[in-house]
Design a protein around this motif. Structure first.
Motif, PDB file in Angstrom:
ATOM      1  N   TRP A 186       0.807  -1.213   0.000  1.00 58.30           N
ATOM      2  CA  TRP A 186       0.000   0.000   0.000  1.00 58.30           C
ATOM      3  C   TRP A 186       0.841   1.264   0.000  1.00 58.30           C
ATOM      4  O   TRP A 186       0.564   2.215  -0.749  1.00 58.30           O
ATOM      5  CB  TRP A 186      -0.925  -0.034   1.221  1.00 58.30           C
ATOM      6  N   THR A 187       1.904   1.338   0.782  1.00 57.43           N
ATOM      7  CA  THR A 187       2.585   2.607   1.024  1.00 57.43           C
ATOM      8  C   THR A 187       3.962   2.737   0.388  1.00 57.43           C
ATOM      9  O   THR A 187       4.572   3.797   0.486  1.00 57.43           O
ATOM     10  CB  THR A 187       2.732   2.848   2.538  1.00 57.43           C
ATOM     11  N   VAL A 188       4.480   1.691  -0.248  1.00 52.76           N
ATOM     12  CA  VAL A 188       5.832   1.780  -0.792  1.00 52.76           C
ATOM     13  C   VAL A 188       5.922   2.807  -1.915  1.00 52.76           C
ATOM     14  O   VAL A 188       7.003   3.324  -2.215  1.00 52.76           O
ATOM     15  CB  VAL A 188       6.300   0.390  -1.282  1.00 52.76           C
ATOM     16  N   GLY A 189       4.800   3.129  -2.539  1.00 54.34           N
ATOM     17  CA  GLY A 189       4.823   4.074  -3.658  1.00 54.34           C
ATOM     18  C   GLY A 189       5.291   5.462  -3.264  1.00 54.34           C
ATOM     19  O   GLY A 189       5.927   6.162  -4.064  1.00 54.34           O
ATOM     20  N   PHE A 190       5.002   5.889  -2.039  1.00 58.76           N
ATOM     21  CA  PHE A 190       5.446   7.218  -1.612  1.00 58.76           C
ATOM     22  C   PHE A 190       6.963   7.274  -1.506  1.00 58.76           C
ATOM     23  O   PHE A 190       7.601   8.222  -1.993  1.00 58.76           O
ATOM     24  CB  PHE A 190       4.799   7.574  -0.276  1.00 58.76           C
ATOM     25  N   ASN A 191       7.566   6.269  -0.883  1.00 64.11           N
ATOM     26  CA  ASN A 191       9.025   6.227  -0.789  1.00 64.11           C
ATOM     27  C   ASN A 191       9.655   6.088  -2.170  1.00 64.11           C
ATOM     28  O   ASN A 191      10.718   6.665  -2.438  1.00 64.11           O
ATOM     29  CB  ASN A 191       9.456   5.070   0.103  1.00 64.11           C
ATOM     30  N   PHE A 192       9.021   5.318  -3.037  1.00 63.17           N
ATOM     31  CA  PHE A 192       9.494   5.191  -4.419  1.00 63.17           C
ATOM     32  C   PHE A 192       9.556   6.546  -5.108  1.00 63.17           C
ATOM     33  O   PHE A 192      10.535   6.865  -5.806  1.00 63.17           O
ATOM     34  CB  PHE A 192       8.569   4.239  -5.176  1.00 63.17           C
ATOM     35  N   LEU A 193       8.551   7.369  -4.904  1.00 63.17           N
ATOM     36  CA  LEU A 193       8.528   8.689  -5.539  1.00 63.17           C
ATOM     37  C   LEU A 193       9.653   9.573  -5.018  1.00 63.17           C
ATOM     38  O   LEU A 193      10.291  10.310  -5.786  1.00 63.17           O
ATOM     39  CB  LEU A 193       7.175   9.338  -5.296  1.00 63.17           C
ATOM     40  N   LEU A 194       9.918   9.515  -3.718  1.00 62.52           N
ATOM     41  CA  LEU A 194      11.008  10.312  -3.152  1.00 62.52           C
ATOM     42  C   LEU A 194      12.361   9.876  -3.705  1.00 62.52           C
ATOM     43  O   LEU A 194      13.202  10.715  -4.072  1.00 62.52           O
ATOM     44  CB  LEU A 194      11.002  10.191  -1.626  1.00 62.52           C
ATOM     45  N   PHE A 195      12.595   8.578  -3.786  1.00 60.85           N
ATOM     46  CA  PHE A 195      13.863   8.086  -4.321  1.00 60.85           C
ATOM     47  C   PHE A 195      14.004   8.435  -5.803  1.00 60.85           C
ATOM     48  O   PHE A 195      15.095   8.769  -6.269  1.00 60.85           O
ATOM     49  CB  PHE A 195      13.969   6.576  -4.133  1.00 60.85           C
ATOM     50  N   LEU A 196      12.917   8.344  -6.542  1.00 61.65           N
ATOM     51  CA  LEU A 196      12.983   8.662  -7.971  1.00 61.65           C
ATOM     52  C   LEU A 196      13.334  10.126  -8.184  1.00 61.65           C
ATOM     53  O   LEU A 196      14.140  10.464  -9.067  1.00 61.65           O
ATOM     54  CB  LEU A 196      11.649   8.332  -8.630  1.00 61.65           C
TER      55      LEU A 196
END
Length: 310
Positions: A186-196
């Motif tokens: 559910w929430t990994v997408g937010f961290n993915f956006l920050l790393f990207l």
């Protein structure tokens, strides 16, 4: 011979227009006037509830009684000796430890895959980030069906390869990890956006210089990319730890803290004490004990990252 009368001194038109309140207005910084609406709302909805909660933690306020009395630090003494509260604290800490590592590592891996130039990047970005936009009610309903012992997809897949299924949400040894898996999706997408975003900010000349020195893809990853992401990794880790410490919604919807309190976090215990047990004063004391623990963890993290940067 008469001498001409001297003309009276006249102040500039701008000074006359300012009026007697001009000096008082100059004493107030202009920035404060712009920030005043925010400060009023911050004091009304943040500072005042904190003060009110602190006072409530020193009383026996209850939803079933209208005349609370002052009890001093009795609520805090009871909280420090409450075995159920410390079990909830342990569940919260263990959930934070188990969930933070994959939520940071998987997000970094996803960002690296997208940043390498996979075809159809917008599809990958949408697929990775879209679950984060779903409301928690949808997450609870979806993963509740996936974890259903008899008709759930996961047990069906396990049985198809000859393995026994799990009681995902009713087994004390499995339930917390099942919630971690749902939270990861559910929430990994937010961290993915920050790393990207951090990867896109890495200067291209660093990769060009490394390539001229004969560095391959793996050496560029270890000696260029990851060092440039060190600060962002620290930020993501701190944000993720703080978010995991406040876990409540998905746990309440999937297990309601069960079985036998093995998945109940501190925030749910606060909810149970305050709105099920009607003990608002005691719940407030628990919240401030937990707040002190969160502050200590955050201070230790920032101190560790500061030493690492030196």
């Amino acid at each position: 011979m008469s001498t001409p009368l001297a003309a009276p001194d006249r102040a500039p038109a701008g000074d006359r227009a300012q009026g007697p309140g001009a000096a008082a207005r100059r004493l107030v910084p202009p920035g404060l006037l712009f920030a005043l609406p925010f400060l009023v709302l911050f004091a009304l909805f943040m500072v005042w509830p904190l003060v009110q909660g602190a006072w409530m933690s020193l009383t026996d306020t209850s939803l079933s009684a209208h005349d609370p009395s002052f009890v001093g630090l009795d609520n805090y003494a009871e909280a420090l000796g409450d075995a159920e509260m410390w079990q909830a604290v342990g569940n919260t800490v263990w959930f934070t430890v188990v969930s933070t590592v994959p939520l940071v590592a998987v997000a970094l891996g996803m960002a690296l895959l997208v940043h390498t130039g996979l075809p159809g990047q917008w599809v990958w970005r949408l697929a990775f980030f879209a679950p984060y936009l779903l409301p928690v009610g949808v997450i609870g309903l979806l993963w509740g069906w996936l974890y259903q012992p008899d008709l759930g997809l996961y047990n069906h897949l396990l049985q198809a390869v000859g393995l026994d299924g799990f009681a995902w949400l009713s087994d004390q040894d499995v339930a917390l990890y099942a919630i971690v898996i749902a939270t990861l999706w559910w929430t990994v997408g937010f961290n993915f956006l920050l790393f990207l975003a951090a990867l896109q900010a890495v200067p291209d000349h660093l990769y060009e210089a490394a390539a001229l020195d004969g560095a391959g893809a793996w050496r560029r990853l270890w000696h260029v990319t990851l060092p440039q992401l060190r600060r962002m990794t620290g930020v993501v880790t701190v944000l993720q730890i703080l978010a995991s410490l406040k876990v409540f919604d998905q746990v309440y919807l999937l297990t309601k803290g069960g079985p036998d309190g093995s998945t109940r976090p501190v925030v749910e215990y606060l909810y149970d004490m305050g709105f099920t047990g009607y003990r608002l004063g005691y719940a407030s004391a628990i919240s401030y004990v937990f707040f002190a623990l969160v502050v200590l963890v955050s201070a230790a993290q920032f101190a560790a990252f500061r030493r690492r940067e030196k």
